[in-house]
Design a protein around this motif. Structure first.
Motif, short mmCIF file in Angstrom:
data_model
loop_
_atom_site.label_atom_id
_atom_site.label_comp_id
_atom_site.label_asym_id
_atom_site.label_seq_id
_atom_site.Cartn_x
_atom_site.Cartn_y
_atom_site.Cartn_z
N SER A 36 0.75 -1.22 -0.07
CA SER A 36 -0.08 0.21 -0.05
C SER A 36 0.94 1.12 -0.13
O SER A 36 0.43 2.50 -0.25
N SER A 37 2.23 1.13 0.39
CA SER A 37 3.03 2.42 0.45
C SER A 37 4.22 1.98 -0.47
O SER A 37 4.60 0.70 -0.34
N GLY A 38 4.81 2.57 -1.65
CA GLY A 38 5.72 2.38 -2.26
C GLY A 38 7.44 2.91 -1.62
O GLY A 38 8.25 2.94 -2.36
N GLU A 39 7.07 3.21 -0.48
CA GLU A 39 8.49 4.06 0.19
C GLU A 39 9.65 2.95 0.32
O GLU A 39 10.63 3.55 -0.07
N ASP A 40 9.40 1.80 0.52
CA ASP A 40 10.42 0.74 0.29
C ASP A 40 10.70 0.02 -0.72
O ASP A 40 11.49 -0.94 -0.78
N VAL A 41 9.65 -0.01 -1.59
CA VAL A 41 9.49 -0.72 -2.98
C VAL A 41 10.89 -0.69 -3.78
O VAL A 41 11.28 0.30 -4.19
N ASN A 42 11.50 -2.04 -3.95
CA ASN A 42 12.88 -1.95 -4.69
C ASN A 42 13.98 -1.01 -4.50
O ASN A 42 14.29 -0.25 -5.37
N LEU B 204 3.05 -4.97 6.25
CA LEU B 204 2.54 -3.61 5.50
C LEU B 204 1.19 -3.86 4.90
O LEU B 204 0.96 -4.93 4.44
N PRO B 205 -0.01 -3.13 5.01
CA PRO B 205 -1.23 -3.37 4.39
C PRO B 205 -0.93 -3.54 2.75
O PRO B 205 -0.19 -2.85 2.35
N ARG B 206 -1.95 -4.24 2.33
CA ARG B 206 -1.74 -4.66 1.08
C ARG B 206 -3.14 -4.44 0.35
O ARG B 206 -4.17 -4.19 0.71
N VAL B 207 -2.82 -4.22 -1.26
CA VAL B 207 -3.99 -3.49 -2.04
C VAL B 207 -3.96 -4.28 -3.45
O VAL B 207 -3.13 -4.85 -3.76
N ASN B 208 -5.17 -4.24 -3.98
CA ASN B 208 -5.35 -4.63 -5.33
C ASN B 208 -4.63 -4.00 -6.38
O ASN B 208 -4.42 -2.94 -6.36
N PHE B 209 -4.16 -4.98 -7.36
CA PHE B 209 -3.32 -4.60 -8.62
C PHE B 209 -3.89 -5.29 -9.77
O PHE B 209 -3.85 -6.39 -9.65
N VAL C 68 5.30 -13.43 -0.88
CA VAL C 68 5.00 -14.11 -2.13
C VAL C 68 3.87 -13.58 -2.72
O VAL C 68 2.93 -13.47 -1.73
N HIS C 69 3.60 -13.00 -3.85
CA HIS C 69 2.58 -12.49 -4.33
C HIS C 69 1.67 -13.64 -5.05
O HIS C 69 2.01 -14.69 -5.64
N HIS C 70 0.19 -13.50 -4.84
CA HIS C 70 -0.88 -14.41 -5.37
C HIS C 70 -1.50 -13.79 -6.55
O HIS C 70 -1.90 -12.56 -6.44
N TYR C 71 -1.69 -14.52 -7.70
CA TYR C 71 -2.19 -13.72 -8.79
C TYR C 71 -3.47 -14.81 -9.01
O TYR C 71 -3.40 -15.89 -9.44
N TYR C 72 -4.72 -13.96 -8.93
CA TYR C 72 -6.06 -14.76 -9.31
C TYR C 72 -6.67 -14.42 -10.94
O TYR C 72 -6.83 -13.07 -11.02
N PHE C 73 -6.69 -15.39 -11.54
CA PHE C 73 -7.22 -15.51 -12.97
C PHE C 73 -8.60 -15.76 -12.71
O PHE C 73 -8.95 -16.96 -12.50
#
Length: 212
Positions: A66-72, A82-87, A160-165
């Motif tokens: 939910s925050s990109g502060e530490d991303v990559n 960290l709270p998570r959101v949909n992409f 790990v991220h989960h991808y729902y089709f």
């Protein structure tokens, strides 16, 4: 016994790792990130209920920070709590009722800087995915990203991220959405029209320290 509406993605078993060919990014040889093949997977469905007049496909990842502060960021880790959101990685609606699925590569064959077209295709109407917002302000990549663009989770994420089709059988021929609709727009428009749905999930990680 009535057969259940079912989705098939044969390229990986439900709940297992998605092969990198279907991802936007992969771990690099000399860096944490390298562009991947970004091919849309073959997907098909069967046993649509009576009254089905169209189909829709939504692919989303609910594990995005939910925050990109530490991303990559080198020397940092995106914390698990960290709270998570949909992409949303794919939103395709108004798929004709006589279409039983899509071939591999039908919605993407490689990374397309500045995006891909939205609107009417030969297999439905595609909206924009969330790479549109992710690349906003990037002079080399900014644009509207239609169709499918695959996994590319932060290479320093601790989970790990989960991808729902998910495929939806709908009781309406068209949702009447405008070209640059989002995955959330599609889900809202489907309310009250879903006869059945089925999903196939895969996992992906670019962090070498965790299992993907």
């Amino acid at each position: 016994m009535k057969k259940q509406f079912t989705i098939y993605i044969d390229s990986w078993a439900h709940g297992t790792a998605i092969p990198a060919i279907f991802a936007f990014g992969r771990p690099g040889t000399d860096s944490p990130f390298a562009p991947s093949d970004n091919v849309s997977p073959a997907i098909r469905w069967s046993n649509a209920p009576a009254g089905t007049r169209s189909f829709a496909i939504i692919c989303h990842d609910p594990d995005v920070p939910s925050s990109g502060e530490d991303v990559n960021q080198q020397g940092k880790v995106v914390p698990a709590d960290l709270p998570r959101v949909n992409f949303f990685h794919w939103a395709l609606v108004d798929i004709p009722v006589d279409v039983p699925g899509l071939d591999e590569g039908a919605a993407s064959r490689g990374i397309t800087p500045r995006g891909k077209a939205v609107g009417l295709t030969q297999h439905g109407v595609t909206g924009k995915n969330d790479y549109t917002g992710w690349f906003a302000g990037d002079p080399e990549m900014e644009g509207t990203y239609g169709g499918y663009d695959g996994p590319c989770p932060p290479w320093n994420d601790s989970i790990v991220h989960h991808y729902y089709f998910e495929v939806f059988a709908l009781d309406i021929e068209t949702l009447g959405l405008q070209d640059e609709f989002t995955g959330q727009d599609a889900l809202e428009a489907m309310k009250g029209h879903i006869l059945a749905s089925a999903s196939h999930m895969g996992t992906y990680s670019m962090n070498p320290d965790i299992d993907g």
